[in-house]
Design a protein around this motif. Sequence first.
Motif, PDB file in Angstrom:
ATOM      1  N   THR A  17       0.844  -1.192   0.000  1.00  0.00           N
ATOM      2  CA  THR A  17       0.000   0.000   0.000  1.00  0.00           C
ATOM      3  C   THR A  17       0.882   1.245   0.000  1.00  0.00           C
ATOM      4  N   VAL A  18       0.249   2.405  -0.152  1.00  0.00           N
ATOM      5  CA  VAL A  18       0.986   3.665  -0.289  1.00  0.00           C
ATOM      6  C   VAL A  18       1.030   4.387   1.054  1.00  0.00           C
ATOM      7  N   GLY A  19       2.206   4.879   1.424  1.00  0.00           N
ATOM      8  CA  GLY A  19       2.352   5.585   2.700  1.00  0.00           C
ATOM      9  C   GLY A  19       2.066   4.626   3.837  1.00  0.00           C
ATOM     10  N   GLU A  20       1.316   5.092   4.812  1.00  0.00           N
ATOM     11  CA  GLU A  20       0.908   4.197   5.896  1.00  0.00           C
ATOM     12  C   GLU A  20      -0.604   4.262   6.024  1.00  0.00           C
ATOM     13  N   PRO A  21      -1.323   3.338   5.387  1.00  0.00           N
ATOM     14  CA  PRO A  21      -2.768   3.372   5.558  1.00  0.00           C
ATOM     15  C   PRO A  21      -3.134   3.138   7.014  1.00  0.00           C
ATOM     16  N   HIS A  22      -3.969   4.014   7.540  1.00  0.00           N
ATOM     17  CA  HIS A  22      -4.535   3.769   8.858  1.00  0.00           C
ATOM     18  C   HIS A  22      -5.873   3.092   8.597  1.00  0.00           C
TER      19      HIS A  22
END
Lengths: 645, 193
Positions: A486-491
């Motif tokens: 996934t992109v970045g850090e999905p919360h």
Amino acid sequence: MLTLTGLFVFSACKNGMKQNSGILNNQSAAQKVYVAPGEHDEYYAFFSGGFSGQVSVYGLPSGRLLKIIPVFSVDAEKGYGFNEETKPMLNTSFGFVPWDDAHHPELSQTNGIPDGRWLFINGNNTPRIAKLDLSTFETTEIIEIPNSGGNHSSPFTTENSEYVVAGTRFSVPFPQKDVAIGSYKDNFKGALSFIKLDEDGHMDIAFQVLVPGYDYDLAHSGKGKSHGWTFFTTYNSEQSHTLKEINASQNDKDFIAAVNWKKAEEYLAQGKAQDYPTEYLINRYDEHSHTSTSITRNSVKVLIPEECPGLIYYLPTPKSPHGVDVDPTGEYIVGNGKLSADLTVHSFDKMMTAIANEAFEETIDGIPVLKFEEVLAGTVSSGGLGPLHTEFDADGNAYTTFFISSEVVKWKVGSWEVLDRAPCYYSVGHLMIPGGDSKKPWGKYLVALNKITKDRYLPTGPEMNHSAQLYDISGDKMEMLLDFPTVGEPHYGQGIAADVIKNRSKKIYPLNDNTHPHNIKSEAEARVERDGDVVRIYMTSIRSHFAPDNIEGIKVGDKVYVHLTNLEQDWDTPHGLSIMGARNAELLVMPGQTETLYWEPQKPGVYPFYCTDFCSALHQEMQGYIRVSEATSDIKLSWSLGESI
Amino acid sequence: MRRRINYLMLIASLLLVLLFVFPLWRITLTAPQYPDGISMFIWINKITGDNEYTLQNINILNHYVGMQYIVPESIPELTYFPYIILFMTAAGVAVAFTNNKKLIGTWLVTMLILGILGIYDFYLWEYDYGHNLSDKAPIKVPGMAYQPPLLGTKMLLNFKADSYPHWGGAVLGLSIILSYVALIKSRFSHEKS
């Protein structure tokens, strides 16, 4: 050989239902996530980008990335925050803030069901909430939240998107002032904010509730019978301000705050709110003018619990609860006590009875604390450790993530019995079931959004993308189907049946509806105008040329605005624009849209510009020249297309 | 003249009014990048597309091979054909009321001539658009012309062009057939008497 294979498949099929591993299971998992070339996925999934500040859109069950929507961070790819039109979107009371930490996407709802109109998402660092229009997949509004620090318990909409909410994860002086950090207990307060959507869908802050200086962590609004209430978890009821990992973990119980926002509306109508001076901005993007503007507000209405009985109650909840999740019926409020093995489930009915009977343990700053035993519906003895978040399916089951034991646990709502557990790779944070926090979950799939990746994919150096896992939850047992980065850090994430959104998705912006103050509707209007040192180039693009494409008479020190209108009216025909040496990003202009590139030429010379999005067979020819002369030069402003100047 | 009004003839002539409601012809271009196809509709009085932007989009594609822009305002037939159709409708109604077989025959022959001329005119325009190419065209394929078929399907480089009558064309055909039946019936009734 064929017969043998047939026999093998046949005998394997017979056992297939019971098997959870092995080659056959892998094949069936592959079939379940296979979306043939040219076919569409069944669900849209929206994942927050965390520290990327953006939202990524995936298709499920394939796990294919469909788009990244810029929200809180500048995005050179799309010119977001670089072109003149979108710069105001990132304005705050602190000025232009080009980044934020995007945590919880939340779909707008009608009657408690995701309706596909908008997606809301919170910016944690400089407290903000953004609204994305799902007919264009663009960010169209961002509102700043005053008197807050760390807008984490947000946006979590009410049943008909009457409100989205915000809570402060870091209590701060309210209003902000210069005080000693050690005066925390005296000066620091929390704010729970309710942002109202008007008939046009525009956001503004209706009121804030002034609450004790704890950390307000997550939220969910009630539904069905509990519609009218919003629940916020708290930790750090110890009110410590240093070494919180120890000092904020001392109390056996913190609280879930239950806010009766319908009561708040009554108090507002009675004029019980106090006007607190503050400063916050609302930035709105208009899809017809393709331009955003910032509005400044200078006060906010604040309700004080001591003056507003019945507005807010505290439900004691063990072990620094993180997520608070309301089941589809609206009866059960699940507190995910992140430092424990167990989940605490409160009953809405019991809460209402306890309030009626005034079954209070104590009162903190005018907020009655309900007796724990009087509101407790049950405890889920999970066998896991570190519960964070819970979502629901359509069959009365709940699914809770456990960060420390790295798993998802399925349990029965009402009997609190554990039904199944599945490992996650690794250390799952949020989970997402399409519609899983609404009144009518679609169920079928569950996505675990993991925090730690390590060896799941080919290594990419010290920094790796985070990892998500897709599970089939349609049977009794959860079955892992797919693993994807996934992109970045999905919360958090949100999922919705594709049909709700896809037919409303726009293909172009009609040129006739373009009201940009510097648009032009045809090549005949293309021109260059000078007003002092401000030069405006009114330019058009259409396959495969810009008009004009030769420009002379620009001088060093000029402030050049290139207003590019894309005359195309066909699906998927954007044109880009970049100018050599411009201290800026490109423009990427959709059909019928106008965008503006700001450029301060530094040195005399002739500067090429070109289309950056491969638009056509003659894309490589889609280019032009701008001549820049000395500031003192007397070369006249002139322009052309198809002939020499 | 056994009947006062020839109803078949009346219907045949009034059907022509529908040419202002339905297009005569449809040309559809399909290519992998255009999964839904781009359709152009030829009416008695205008040229339209799937949406208000279709002509612009076809013109953009056409300019790569040097075809002229399709500008409906520059096609005079679209201005005077409607008057001819209105005249033929009025004439047909009058003929229906006279129920004179010679007049019916004359109307039918006139319609056939007009129809053939119209199709020939359509062919000439197609020929002109397909062959009269700019010598500055960016894409030149030796020996290639871009004339869409009058009737049927043809590959034009990457595009498949389908050209078939639309509802208006069918209505026109039906009108001619009905007037022919009216003529036959008119003759039979005359012979019987």
